[in-house]
Motif scaffolding. Structure first.
Motif, short mmCIF file in Angstrom:
data_model
loop_
_atom_site.label_atom_id
_atom_site.label_comp_id
_atom_site.label_asym_id
_atom_site.label_seq_id
_atom_site.Cartn_x
_atom_site.Cartn_y
_atom_site.Cartn_z
N ARG A 305 1.13 15.11 -5.95
CA ARG A 305 0.41 16.35 -6.24
C ARG A 305 -1.10 16.12 -6.26
N GLU A 306 -1.49 14.85 -6.50
CA GLU A 306 -2.90 14.48 -6.50
C GLU A 306 -3.34 13.96 -5.14
N GLY A 307 -2.42 13.97 -4.17
CA GLY A 307 -2.79 13.56 -2.81
C GLY A 307 -2.66 12.08 -2.53
N VAL A 308 -1.86 11.36 -3.31
CA VAL A 308 -1.64 9.93 -3.08
C VAL A 308 -0.16 9.70 -2.80
N LEU A 309 0.14 8.99 -1.72
CA LEU A 309 1.52 8.74 -1.34
C LEU A 309 1.88 7.27 -1.47
N GLY A 310 3.05 7.01 -2.01
CA GLY A 310 3.63 5.67 -2.07
C GLY A 310 5.11 5.81 -1.81
N VAL A 311 5.87 4.73 -2.00
CA VAL A 311 7.33 4.80 -1.82
C VAL A 311 8.03 4.14 -3.00
N SER A 312 9.26 4.57 -3.22
CA SER A 312 10.08 3.98 -4.27
C SER A 312 10.58 2.61 -3.83
N PHE A 313 10.55 1.67 -4.74
CA PHE A 313 11.04 0.33 -4.46
C PHE A 313 12.07 -0.11 -5.48
N GLY A 314 12.76 0.88 -6.04
CA GLY A 314 13.73 0.64 -7.08
C GLY A 314 13.63 1.76 -8.10
N GLU A 315 14.42 1.68 -9.13
CA GLU A 315 14.48 2.76 -10.11
C GLU A 315 13.13 3.03 -10.77
N THR A 316 12.39 1.96 -11.06
CA THR A 316 11.10 2.14 -11.74
C THR A 316 9.97 1.42 -11.03
N GLN A 317 10.17 1.02 -9.78
CA GLN A 317 9.12 0.32 -9.04
C GLN A 317 8.61 1.17 -7.88
N VAL A 318 7.29 1.13 -7.72
CA VAL A 318 6.62 1.87 -6.67
C VAL A 318 5.84 0.89 -5.80
N ARG A 319 5.88 1.12 -4.48
CA ARG A 319 5.14 0.25 -3.56
C ARG A 319 3.99 1.01 -2.92
N PHE A 320 2.82 0.34 -2.88
CA PHE A 320 1.67 0.84 -2.14
C PHE A 320 1.30 -0.21 -1.09
N VAL A 321 0.93 0.24 0.11
CA VAL A 321 0.55 -0.67 1.18
C VAL A 321 -0.79 -0.24 1.75
N THR A 322 -1.74 -1.16 1.77
CA THR A 322 -3.06 -0.87 2.33
C THR A 322 -3.06 -1.14 3.83
N HIS A 323 -3.95 -0.45 4.55
CA HIS A 323 -3.99 -0.56 6.00
C HIS A 323 -5.32 -0.06 6.53
N LYS A 324 -5.48 -0.12 7.84
CA LYS A 324 -6.78 0.15 8.46
C LYS A 324 -7.27 1.59 8.29
N ASP A 325 -6.34 2.52 8.06
CA ASP A 325 -6.74 3.92 7.94
C ASP A 325 -7.05 4.33 6.50
N VAL A 326 -7.09 3.36 5.61
CA VAL A 326 -7.48 3.60 4.22
C VAL A 326 -8.69 2.71 3.92
N ASP A 327 -9.87 3.32 3.77
CA ASP A 327 -11.07 2.52 3.55
C ASP A 327 -11.36 2.35 2.06
N ARG A 328 -12.47 1.70 1.75
CA ARG A 328 -12.80 1.41 0.35
C ARG A 328 -12.95 2.68 -0.48
N ASN A 329 -13.56 3.69 0.11
CA ASN A 329 -13.71 4.96 -0.62
C ASN A 329 -12.35 5.58 -0.92
N ASP A 330 -11.43 5.47 0.03
CA ASP A 330 -10.09 5.99 -0.19
C ASP A 330 -9.40 5.26 -1.34
N ILE A 331 -9.58 3.96 -1.38
CA ILE A 331 -8.96 3.17 -2.45
C ILE A 331 -9.54 3.59 -3.81
N ARG A 332 -10.85 3.75 -3.87
CA ARG A 332 -11.46 4.20 -5.13
C ARG A 332 -10.94 5.57 -5.53
N THR A 333 -10.81 6.46 -4.56
CA THR A 333 -10.31 7.80 -4.85
C THR A 333 -8.86 7.74 -5.32
#
Length: 347
Positions: A305-333
């Motif tokens: 709802r805040e515009g950030v996407l990740g994926v489930s990696f188990g019942e209580t674990q979330v995975r985030f993956v950084t890549h070329k289309d996410v820059d430093r400003n995006d990470i801060r945001t």
């Protein structure tokens, strides 16, 4: 609101140079071996990976499964880590296609103990399947993108050689391992008989992987690729960005690693979130949200709802993956948005 997609490094868009290369690619019929762009890509990959030959395949899963089919026969067994991609995410293809049994070994941060591998190799017994292949995954996805040390690979390779069992490397993110350790990719591939690398995970190409090994192995693999419907025609249009992926996109992976560490340290300092910082070696961050009282799916719904996407990696674990289309400003945001969600949960 800009959506910040941290679900996977497979969501990247091809660069402008890749798009131009696709448009301008010289093509031919690859089934006849007449596509010059595919041929250049395969020759380049073989050179980089220090193998005799390479073959372009549509995906990492196809590359892994073709390798299994080329190394094994029905009724045999392959050894692999318990949470490896081949075992966990390839829809039981090894049993469905190759007719082989999988023997899983629990690893530590994705690395199998060589002594456990040695014990798992079957002896000569009519009651048991023959051990036909050992698989290593590097970097290891479900372990958080951790690097399997070269020393571990060497030890397992020596076990395989002694038992006359080939070792296959699922190197979908192998270049991440090379960049993270400052080693040439050949340091890893010297200790495997075959290797699959993915062009669309981190390297930015829109599609494709490569399988490499001896000339004899690749000849067998081409037959299996054809049987699986993987014979391609004017494939230069998708091979061209793969050449740029290997020649222009590898060194920049260090930026993704830095972004992942920035994200991981920020999340680890938020109340209710737990991150094992020791596992954040490359571009994957796994976060335990159990202390927030939310499940992984609930937490993901809130940050979406805040515009950030990740994926489930188990019942209580979330995975985030950084890549070329996410820059430093995006990470801060992303950090700011996730922090708002966590604060609201803790109120």
């Amino acid at each position: 609101m800009k959506r910040i997609d941290l679900r996977s490094d497979t969501v990247t868009k091809p660069t402008e140079a890749m798009r131009r290369a696709m448009y301008e690619a010289e093509v031919g019929d690859d089934v006849y071996g007449e596509d010059p762009t595919v041929n250049r890509l395969e020759e380049l990959a073989a050179e980089i990976l220090c193998k005799e030959a390479a073959m372009f395949v549509t995906s990492g899963t196809q590359g892994n499964q073709v390798a299994i089919l080329a190394h094994t026969r029905p009724g045999e067994e392959i050894i692999l880590e318990a949470e490896s991609h081949i075992f966990y995410y390839e829809a039981a293809a090894a049993s469905a296609f190759a007719g082989v049994q999988t023997r899983t070994i629990p690893g530590k941060r994705g690395a199998m103990d060589p002594s456990d591998v040695a014990k798992a190799v079957r002896g000569k017994d009519i009651h048991q399947p023959r051990t036909a292949m050992i698989a290593i995954e590097n970097t290891h996805n479900r372990a958080g993108g951790t690097v399997i040390p070269v020393s571990n690979m060497q030890a397992i390779y020596n076990i395989g050689r002694e038992a006359n069992v080939p070792v296959h490397l699922d190197g979908a993110r192998l270049f991440h391992a090379a960049i993270a350790t400052g080693q040439d990719v050949k340091a890893f591939t010297q200790y495997v008989d075959s290797v699959q690398i993915c062009l669309s995970k981190g390297l930015g190409a829109p599609v494709g992987s490569l399988l490499a090994g001896t000339k004899e192995f690749i000849e067998r693999a081409r037959v299996w690729r054809k049987r699986l419907g993987g014979g391609l025609r004017q494939a230069g249009v998708i091979a061209a960005p793969g050449i740029l992926a290997l020649t222009e996109m590898v060194d920049r992976l260090a930026e993704d690693h830095e972004a992942a560490k920035t994200l991981a340290h920020a999340l680890a300092n938020m109340k209710g979130l737990t991150v094992d910082l020791q596992t954040v070696e490359t571009n994957i961050v796994i976060v335990d949200v159990s202390e927030t009282g939310k499940t992984a799916e609930e937490f993901l719904s809130l940050i979406e709802r805040e515009g950030v996407l990740g994926v489930s990696f188990g019942e209580t674990q979330v995975r985030f993956v950084t890549h070329k289309d996410v820059d430093r400003n995006d990470i801060r945001t992303a950090i700011e948005r996730i922090h708002r969600v966590v604060q609201a949960i803790n109120c």
